[in-house]
Structure formats: C-alpha cells, structure tokens
Design a protein around this motif. Structure first.
Motif, PDB file in Angstrom:
ATOM      1  N   PRO A   1       0.815  -1.297  -0.098  1.00 41.83           N
ATOM      2  CA  PRO A   1      -0.064   0.150  -0.020  1.00 41.83           C
ATOM      3  C   PRO A   1       0.747   1.321  -0.050  1.00 41.83           C
ATOM      4  N   SER A   2       0.423   2.498  -0.510  1.00 44.41           N
ATOM      5  CA  SER A   2       1.075   3.494  -0.260  1.00 44.41           C
ATOM      6  C   SER A   2       0.854   4.584   1.081  1.00 44.41           C
ATOM      7  N   GLY A   3      -0.231   3.573   1.876  1.00 46.12           N
ATOM      8  CA  GLY A   3      -0.668   4.497   2.965  1.00 46.12           C
ATOM      9  C   GLY A   3       0.656   4.263   4.055  1.00 46.12           C
ATOM     10  N   GLY A   4       0.260   4.593   5.313  1.00 48.46           N
ATOM     11  CA  GLY A   4       1.417   4.374   6.161  1.00 48.46           C
ATOM     12  C   GLY A   4       1.204   3.832   7.489  1.00 48.46           C
ATOM     13  N   SER A   5      -0.113   2.782   7.692  1.00 48.70           N
ATOM     14  CA  SER A   5      -0.148   2.442   8.805  1.00 48.70           C
ATOM     15  C   SER A   5      -0.797   1.060   8.932  1.00 48.70           C
ATOM     16  N   ARG A   6      -0.669   0.435   9.793  1.00 51.84           N
ATOM     17  CA  ARG A   6      -1.135  -0.959   9.762  1.00 51.84           C
ATOM     18  C   ARG A   6      -2.675  -1.251   9.306  1.00 51.84           C
ATOM     19  N   ALA A   7      -3.343  -0.174   9.972  1.00 54.02           N
ATOM     20  CA  ALA A   7      -4.684  -0.285   9.648  1.00 54.02           C
ATOM     21  C   ALA A   7      -5.281   0.108   8.180  1.00 54.02           C
ATOM     22  N   GLY A   8      -4.288   0.373   7.455  1.00 51.72           N
ATOM     23  CA  GLY A   8      -4.600   0.779   6.080  1.00 51.72           C
ATOM     24  C   GLY A   8      -4.968  -0.363   5.273  1.00 51.72           C
ATOM     25  N   GLY A   9      -5.054  -0.078   3.921  1.00 50.83           N
ATOM     26  CA  GLY A   9      -5.315  -1.036   3.030  1.00 50.83           C
ATOM     27  C   GLY A   9      -4.126  -2.279   3.197  1.00 50.83           C
ATOM     28  N   THR A  10      -4.726  -3.309   2.513  1.00 49.72           N
ATOM     29  CA  THR A  10      -3.887  -4.448   2.491  1.00 49.72           C
ATOM     30  C   THR A  10      -3.088  -4.856   1.281  1.00 49.72           C
ATOM     31  N   SER A  11      -1.835  -5.573   1.245  1.00 46.79           N
ATOM     32  CA  SER A  11      -1.277  -5.666   0.030  1.00 46.79           C
ATOM     33  C   SER A  11      -1.600  -6.919  -0.511  1.00 46.79           C
ATOM     34  N   ALA A  12      -2.435  -7.922   0.075  1.00 51.42           N
ATOM     35  CA  ALA A  12      -2.869  -9.235  -0.637  1.00 51.42           C
ATOM     36  C   ALA A  12      -4.293  -9.454  -0.175  1.00 51.42           C
ATOM     37  N   GLY A  13      -4.791 -10.604  -0.541  1.00 55.08           N
ATOM     38  CA  GLY A  13      -6.154 -10.622  -0.176  1.00 55.08           C
ATOM     39  C   GLY A  13      -6.470 -10.971   1.246  1.00 55.08           C
TER      40      GLY A  13
ATOM     41  N   PRO B   1       2.708 -24.576  13.942  1.00 54.96           N
ATOM     42  CA  PRO B   1       3.547 -25.541  15.060  1.00 54.96           C
ATOM     43  C   PRO B   1       4.885 -25.841  14.611  1.00 54.96           C
ATOM     44  N   SER B   2       5.363 -25.876  13.438  1.00 57.57           N
ATOM     45  CA  SER B   2       6.746 -26.327  13.238  1.00 57.57           C
ATOM     46  C   SER B   2       7.482 -25.167  13.131  1.00 57.57           C
ATOM     47  N   GLY B   3       7.075 -23.883  13.361  1.00 55.59           N
ATOM     48  CA  GLY B   3       8.061 -22.805  13.373  1.00 55.59           C
ATOM     49  C   GLY B   3       8.136 -21.801  12.452  1.00 55.59           C
ATOM     50  N   TYR B   4       7.419 -22.217  11.400  1.00 48.72           N
ATOM     51  CA  TYR B   4       7.360 -21.302  10.079  1.00 48.72           C
ATOM     52  C   TYR B   4       6.715 -20.048  10.299  1.00 48.72           C
ATOM     53  N   ARG B   5       7.246 -18.946   9.768  1.00 48.91           N
ATOM     54  CA  ARG B   5       6.570 -17.492   9.923  1.00 48.91           C
ATOM     55  C   ARG B   5       5.365 -17.747   9.259  1.00 48.91           C
ATOM     56  N   LYS B   6       4.214 -16.941   9.346  1.00 48.01           N
ATOM     57  CA  LYS B   6       3.032 -16.841   8.462  1.00 48.01           C
ATOM     58  C   LYS B   6       2.402 -15.318   8.876  1.00 48.01           C
ATOM     59  N   PHE B   7       2.880 -14.575   7.571  1.00 46.37           N
ATOM     60  CA  PHE B   7       2.602 -13.157   7.522  1.00 46.37           C
ATOM     61  C   PHE B   7       1.190 -12.817   7.332  1.00 46.37           C
ATOM     62  N   SER B   8       0.511 -12.161   7.848  1.00 44.52           N
ATOM     63  CA  SER B   8      -0.926 -11.541   7.463  1.00 44.52           C
ATOM     64  C   SER B   8      -0.576 -10.420   6.437  1.00 44.52           C
ATOM     65  N   PRO B   9      -1.873 -10.160   5.818  1.00 48.66           N
ATOM     66  CA  PRO B   9      -1.805  -8.686   4.943  1.00 48.66           C
ATOM     67  C   PRO B   9      -1.307  -7.550   5.500  1.00 48.66           C
ATOM     68  N   ASP B  10      -1.992  -7.577   7.043  1.00 47.30           N
ATOM     69  CA  ASP B  10      -1.524  -6.415   7.912  1.00 47.30           C
ATOM     70  C   ASP B  10       0.011  -6.466   8.004  1.00 47.30           C
ATOM     71  N   ASP B  11       0.535  -7.650   8.238  1.00 50.71           N
ATOM     72  CA  ASP B  11       1.724  -7.357   8.746  1.00 50.71           C
ATOM     73  C   ASP B  11       2.704  -7.051   7.357  1.00 50.71           C
ATOM     74  N   VAL B  12       2.093  -7.324   6.157  1.00 53.25           N
ATOM     75  CA  VAL B  12       2.850  -6.714   5.039  1.00 53.25           C
ATOM     76  C   VAL B  12       2.680  -4.999   4.971  1.00 53.25           C
ATOM     77  N   ASP B  13       1.480  -4.801   5.340  1.00 54.33           N
ATOM     78  CA  ASP B  13       1.318  -3.315   5.573  1.00 54.33           C
ATOM     79  C   ASP B  13       2.258  -2.685   6.356  1.00 54.33           C
ATOM     80  N   ARG B  14       2.433  -3.420   7.622  1.00 54.51           N
ATOM     81  CA  ARG B  14       3.189  -2.696   8.583  1.00 54.51           C
ATOM     82  C   ARG B  14       4.763  -2.635   8.210  1.00 54.51           C
ATOM     83  N   LEU B  15       5.069  -3.586   7.517  1.00 55.62           N
ATOM     84  CA  LEU B  15       6.407  -3.872   7.101  1.00 55.62           C
ATOM     85  C   LEU B  15       6.841  -2.757   6.107  1.00 55.62           C
ATOM     86  N   ALA B  16       5.956  -2.419   5.135  1.00 56.24           N
ATOM     87  CA  ALA B  16       6.041  -1.559   4.041  1.00 56.24           C
ATOM     88  C   ALA B  16       5.979  -0.014   4.787  1.00 56.24           C
ATOM     89  N   SER B  17       5.293   0.275   5.901  1.00 56.02           N
ATOM     90  CA  SER B  17       4.914   1.342   6.458  1.00 56.02           C
ATOM     91  C   SER B  17       6.573   1.715   6.762  1.00 56.02           C
TER      92      SER B  17
END
Length: 242
Positions: free
Chosen positions: A5-17, A58-74
């Motif tokens: 997203p071009s916004g700046g917060s976790r609460a903004g739009g998501t980058s995936a479904g 349970p096996s330790g792999y990371r699972k990112f949500s669309p909000d996580d992607v937005d936050r990283l982008a910010s």
C-alpha cells in the motif's frame, strides 16, 4: 502481482487478499515492488526488533498476514523517506492504538547528503578537523599515534573521524587515555572484517540486486554488532567482580 500500500499504517489497505497468510518469501516478493533493497534478513531483523509479529506454525514457520505486510511497508517507507530510527518508527506505528497523534516529519535529504549541503563537504582539511572536533594539535597527534583516527592519502579527514574524535575527547574526561582505546579500535576493526567476510560473496555476485542486498546486509550486521557490544559491556558491569 499485488503491490504494497501507499499508505502508512497497519490499519490501512492490505497488500494481498484479506485473511491470506504468506510465507516470508512471498512477503519479500510483494515488498520488492516498492523496496528493491528489501531482503529476507531485513524482514527477520525488523521482526527481532518487534516492528512486526507474524504468527508461527507449530513447526516454527512464519506466517504473515496482509496487515503484517502493510506494517513492514510502512516501516521501510519511513526509513527510506524520513530516515527515522526504529524507536521513532515504532512510536508512529503504535500511536493510533494509544489514541495519540504523532506527526510525521517532512521528508529530507539522506544523512550522507547533509554533510555535502548543510554540513559542508564530506572530507575536511586538518585545520577544520581540529576546529570541529574541538581538539588541539597535540591531541590529534596522539590520537593518530594510537590509530584512533587517520587522514586519507590526501591529508583530509572524513566526518566519521570527527565523531570519533569527539567521543575520544569525551571519554578522556574520565581519565581514559588514547592508549587505553587501542583495544576498542582493534575490536571494531575485527568486527568490520567479519562483516566484510560475510558479505563478500554477495558483493561479487553477478546479479545487481544481490550486490545491493550486500550493502543492506552489511548495515544490518554492523548495527547488530554495536548492540551486541553494548549488551556485553552492560552484562559485564552487572556481573559481580571475582
């Protein structure tokens, strides 16, 4: 491919479904549309700093949500456009949850460009070095003798040397002499050598993007070494003397 997203917060739009969880590799692919310098190590570093908290399988792999992607982008956007430290970025991101209104500073030139504009040239002559460091000729001769600062081949000094000189002088107020700091300089040189050893294969890679990743990795490793050194010193001071 979906874009960040071009916004700046976790609460903004998501980058995936909405509701779709993603692996760290998928997240990197999304981020690189806007941030070609992004790396998996950078994402892991930001996670370690608490800027993003992906779920774990349970096996330790990371699972990112669309909000996580937005936050990283910010986070990456604030680093790129505003050159903010992570503590300040975290304050901006968490402000809405606290009901606070933290204003974003206007974008400015990169810190390395400030030396060439507001702060003068990035390399300075000996006389200017002494003036900016607030030191005398005898001080500089002693610092050079112990390898704490050194001029380039043209006799000029970079501005990092000014910062070193000021710190050496400040530490000297406590009775620490330049000769005592040789071990600190030697340790820093060894750490820099280790960083160079780690990133050297990336620097030689044929892929330009991989070579760019080498610079980001070097900066991350340098920051981690600084934090590790500080942690060692604090731990040693807390430990009882034998």
């Amino acid at each position: 491919m979906p874009r960040t997203p071009s916004g700046g917060s976790r609460a903004g739009g998501t980058s995936a479904g909405a509701g779709r969880s993603m692996s760290i590799g998928t997240v990197l692919g999304l981020l690189r549309d806007e941030f070609p310098e992004a790396t998996i190590s950078k994402i892991r570093f930001l996670e370690a700093e608490g800027l993003v908290e992906p779920e774990r399988t349970p096996s330790g792999y990371r699972k990112f949500s669309p909000d996580d992607v937005d936050r990283l982008a910010s986070v990456l956007r604030m680093q790129r456009d505003h050159y903010l430290p992570l503590e300040v970025i975290r304050e901006h991101l968490d402000a809405p949850a606290r009901g606070a209104d933290v204003r974003m500073p206007a974008p400015g030139p990169a810190p390395e460009l400030l030396d060439a504009t507001a702060g003068g040239p990035s390399r300075i002559a000996r006389e200017e070095f002494l003036e900016e460091a607030g030191a005398g000729e005898d001080d500089l001769v002693e610092w050079e003798a112990y390898g704490l600062v050194a001029p380039a081949d043209d006799g000029c000094y970079d501005r990092e040397s000014v910062a070193v000189a000021r710190l050496v002088a400040e530490i000297g107020r406590f009775g620490v002499e330049p000769r005592h700091l040789r071990a600190v300089r030697a340790a820093a040189d060894r750490q820099a050598g280790l960083v160079e050893q780690i990133v050297a294969p990336l620097r030689r890679h044929r892929n330009p993007q991989t070579r760019n990743d080498a610079e980001a990795t070097a900066r991350e490793l340098a920051a981690l070494f600084v934090r590790l050194h500080a942690a060692f010193v604090e731990s040693a001071l807390r430990s009882p003397s034998p």
